[in-house]
Design an enzyme around this catalytic site. Sequence first.
Site, mmCIF file in Angstrom:
data_model
loop_
_atom_site.group_PDB
_atom_site.id
_atom_site.type_symbol
_atom_site.label_atom_id
_atom_site.label_comp_id
_atom_site.label_asym_id
_atom_site.label_seq_id
_atom_site.Cartn_x
_atom_site.Cartn_y
_atom_site.Cartn_z
ATOM 1 N N GLY A 5 0.885 -1.165 -0.005
ATOM 2 C CA GLY A 5 -0.101 0.105 -0.189
ATOM 3 C C GLY A 5 1.098 1.317 0.016
ATOM 4 O O GLY A 5 2.057 1.324 0.352
ATOM 5 N N ASP A 35 -3.639 4.512 1.038
ATOM 6 C CA ASP A 35 -3.912 4.571 2.701
ATOM 7 C C ASP A 35 -3.945 6.069 3.148
ATOM 8 O O ASP A 35 -3.169 6.595 3.001
ATOM 9 C CB ASP A 35 -3.025 3.729 3.527
ATOM 10 C CG ASP A 35 -3.283 3.760 5.110
ATOM 11 O OD1 ASP A 35 -3.942 2.947 5.554
ATOM 12 O OD2 ASP A 35 -3.034 4.616 5.656
ATOM 13 N N TYR A 40 -4.627 13.081 8.798
ATOM 14 C CA TYR A 40 -3.440 13.351 7.781
ATOM 15 C C TYR A 40 -3.763 14.860 7.224
ATOM 16 O O TYR A 40 -2.841 15.503 6.712
ATOM 17 C CB TYR A 40 -3.415 12.564 6.732
ATOM 18 C CG TYR A 40 -3.111 11.285 7.290
ATOM 19 C CD1 TYR A 40 -2.683 10.923 8.698
ATOM 20 C CD2 TYR A 40 -2.873 10.052 6.359
ATOM 21 C CE1 TYR A 40 -2.568 9.724 8.938
ATOM 22 C CE2 TYR A 40 -2.682 8.678 6.760
ATOM 23 C CZ TYR A 40 -2.160 8.530 7.947
ATOM 24 O OH TYR A 40 -2.208 7.165 8.384
ATOM 25 N N LYS A 69 -9.882 6.391 7.849
ATOM 26 C CA LYS A 69 -9.795 6.248 9.397
ATOM 27 C C LYS A 69 -10.679 7.235 9.898
ATOM 28 O O LYS A 69 -10.774 8.264 9.649
ATOM 29 C CB LYS A 69 -8.310 6.156 9.887
ATOM 30 C CG LYS A 69 -7.530 5.305 9.089
ATOM 31 C CD LYS A 69 -6.038 5.372 9.657
ATOM 32 C CE LYS A 69 -5.101 4.524 8.500
ATOM 33 N NZ LYS A 69 -4.726 5.289 7.475
ATOM 34 N N HIS A 102 -9.168 4.629 13.970
ATOM 35 C CA HIS A 102 -7.971 4.988 13.957
ATOM 36 C C HIS A 102 -6.810 4.652 15.065
ATOM 37 O O HIS A 102 -5.851 4.323 14.979
ATOM 38 C CB HIS A 102 -7.672 6.427 13.703
ATOM 39 C CG HIS A 102 -6.215 6.906 12.923
ATOM 40 N ND1 HIS A 102 -6.203 7.991 12.203
ATOM 41 C CD2 HIS A 102 -5.092 6.351 13.055
ATOM 42 C CE1 HIS A 102 -4.906 8.038 11.696
ATOM 43 N NE2 HIS A 102 -4.257 7.036 12.192
#
Length: 212
Positions: A5, A35, A40, A69, A102
């Site tokens: 990934g 991912d 993020y 997530k 997460h």
Amino acid sequence: MPVIGFGTYAPETYTKEQAGESTKVAIEAGYRHIDCAFIYGNEVEVGQAIRSKIADGTVKREEIFYTGKLWSNNHVPERVRPALEHSLKDLGLDYMDLFLIHNPVEFKPGDDPFPKDENGKLIFNNTDIRDTWKALEACKDAGLVRSIGVSNFNRSQLELILNMPELKYKPVCDQVECHIFLNQSKLLEFCKSRDIVLVGYSVLGSSRVEYW
């Protein structure tokens, strides 16, 4: 789930635009598992990159395996689906292939991803993770996500979900830090015994973030 990934976590030294451009390059190079995560901060750019590679014929949507997530301020059941829908809107996608909790640790519910008190200490909360899981199951039933799983869970935390009364869908995976200095052999053995995929991150170790 493709075996290899492409992780889109980018520390502060990288821009959101760079995350998007690198995602395009990754798809062109053959990556199909992308991912990402709300925390993020680059779902918009990563989503644009995925859609651009679909639009130019490099890939079809069904060839991309997208993992997202649920962040720790959205564990209360009533915030789970809105959080997922918010991410889907930012990504410009109709569904996720995989949606993970997460972290097993929960912060105070609300719009602040890192809620702190007057002393600068994080404010935690204690929603039963099984109630959060039920809300994820409902998201799967609604067609917003194909599969659901967890991240950074230990065996005991996994067992809380696996032993739930009226469990509808067990976690398909547990995404954890895994490399030669933290080989996760015991957790891997347990996951295999329950037909759960262990997904490793930082598989070569990591020095990206100094405070780690």
